[in-house]
Design a protein around this motif. Structure first.
Motif, PDB file in Angstrom:
ATOM      1  N   CYS A  22      11.516 -21.109 -37.613  1.00 46.33           N
ATOM      2  CA  CYS A  22      11.014 -22.633 -37.025  1.00 46.33           C
ATOM      3  C   CYS A  22      10.445 -22.056 -35.573  1.00 46.33           C
ATOM      4  CB  CYS A  22      12.228 -22.960 -36.594  1.00 46.33           C
ATOM      5  SG  CYS A  22      12.076 -24.671 -35.705  1.00 46.33           S
TER       6      CYS A  22
ATOM      7  N   ARG B 130      10.084 -23.832 -33.061  1.00 42.82           N
ATOM      8  CA  ARG B 130      10.851 -24.484 -31.903  1.00 42.82           C
ATOM      9  C   ARG B 130      11.887 -23.662 -31.453  1.00 42.82           C
ATOM     10  NH1 ARG B 130      11.271 -30.272 -34.224  1.00 42.82           N
ATOM     11  NH2 ARG B 130      12.475 -30.873 -32.026  1.00 42.82           N
TER      12      ARG B 130
ATOM     13  N   CYS C  69      12.349 -26.546 -38.346  1.00 48.33           N
ATOM     14  CA  CYS C  69      13.213 -26.717 -39.198  1.00 48.33           C
ATOM     15  C   CYS C  69      13.694 -28.095 -39.376  1.00 48.33           C
ATOM     16  CB  CYS C  69      14.459 -25.840 -38.723  1.00 48.33           C
ATOM     17  SG  CYS C  69      15.274 -26.358 -37.038  1.00 48.33           S
TER      18      CYS C  69
ATOM     19  N   PRO D 109      17.337 -27.730 -32.705  1.00 43.68           N
ATOM     20  CA  PRO D 109      17.931 -27.743 -31.368  1.00 43.68           C
ATOM     21  C   PRO D 109      16.922 -27.136 -30.598  1.00 43.68           C
ATOM     22  CG  PRO D 109      18.447 -25.711 -32.444  1.00 43.68           C
ATOM     23  CD  PRO D 109      17.671 -26.612 -33.463  1.00 43.68           C
TER      24      PRO D 109
HETATM   25 ZN   LIG Z   1      14.101 -25.485 -35.091  1.00 40.60          ZN
END
Ligand SMILES: [Zn+2]
Length: 192
Positions: free
Chosen positions: A81, A83, A157, A162
């Motif tokens: 992911c 992020r 994701c 998170p």
């Molecule tokens: Zn993620």
């Protein structure tokens, strides 16, 4: 590999195998076909990414000088992911058709040629696929290319991520305000 058992019709199962012998199909008239059920535990997509749990089906149809493979498959790939940088399972589904050119005559075993040039050497830089001298075609590279196209450019994701919310503007990452705040804490010359 014996997915092609010389029957005129029938459903063949390929498990952890992407090559199909099409010698008998090539001896049929245009329109002859085979149905194949495909399952692969793993297919490497590039150095780091592997597609897993692939299940699909393909129809191989004899066309002029080629075999047309129409296939659909689904599975998942373990991606990172952008992020939160965690790995996650990205599902994919592909649906494509590719022609595999005939390069060798199925009866004589001789190389087919166009204007004296072996077909295997014609249009070398085109990204099409070929049936090899053993009358086998390999669906792996076509599958790989179509799966890679289907995967997101910026893996994410999902809603439960998170990681920070990233805003993208075209190809450029515009901003994660937390990173910007961190940058302000750094000495001037180390700011990014
Ligand atoms: Zn993620």
């Amino acid at each position: 590999m014996s997915a092609d058992r010389g029957q005129r019709t029938g459903l063949y199962d390929l498990h952890n195998e992407t090559r199909v012998n099409v010698a008998s199909l090539l001896q049929e008239p245009v329109g002859g076909n085979r149905e194949i059920r495909l399952s692969l535990d793993a297919l490497p997509l590039d150095e780091d990414v592997v597609a897993r749990g692939i299940a699909g089906a393909a129809r191989l149809t004899r066309v002029r000088d080629a075999v047309l493979v129409a296939a659909r498959a689904r599975g998942h790939a373990e991606l990172e992911c952008v992020r939160c940088l965690n790995g996650y399972e990205q599902p994919f589904a592909v649906d494509f058709a590719e022609e595999f050119r005939q390069t060798v005559d199925v009866h004589s075993g001789r190389e087919l040629s166009v204007n004296g040039q072996a077909i295997a050497d014609v249009d070398e830089d085109e990204t099409d696929f070929a049936i090899d001298e053993n009358h086998e075609l390999d669906m792996a590279e076509a599958l790989r290319q179509w799966i890679v196209l289907e995967l997101p450019m910026r893996p994410d994701c999902g809603l439960a991520c998170p990681g920070p919310e990233l805003t993208w503007l075209g190809e450029q990452q515009v901003g994660d305000s937390r990173l910007a705040a961190l940058a302000n804490l750094l000495p001037e010359e180390d700011r990014f």
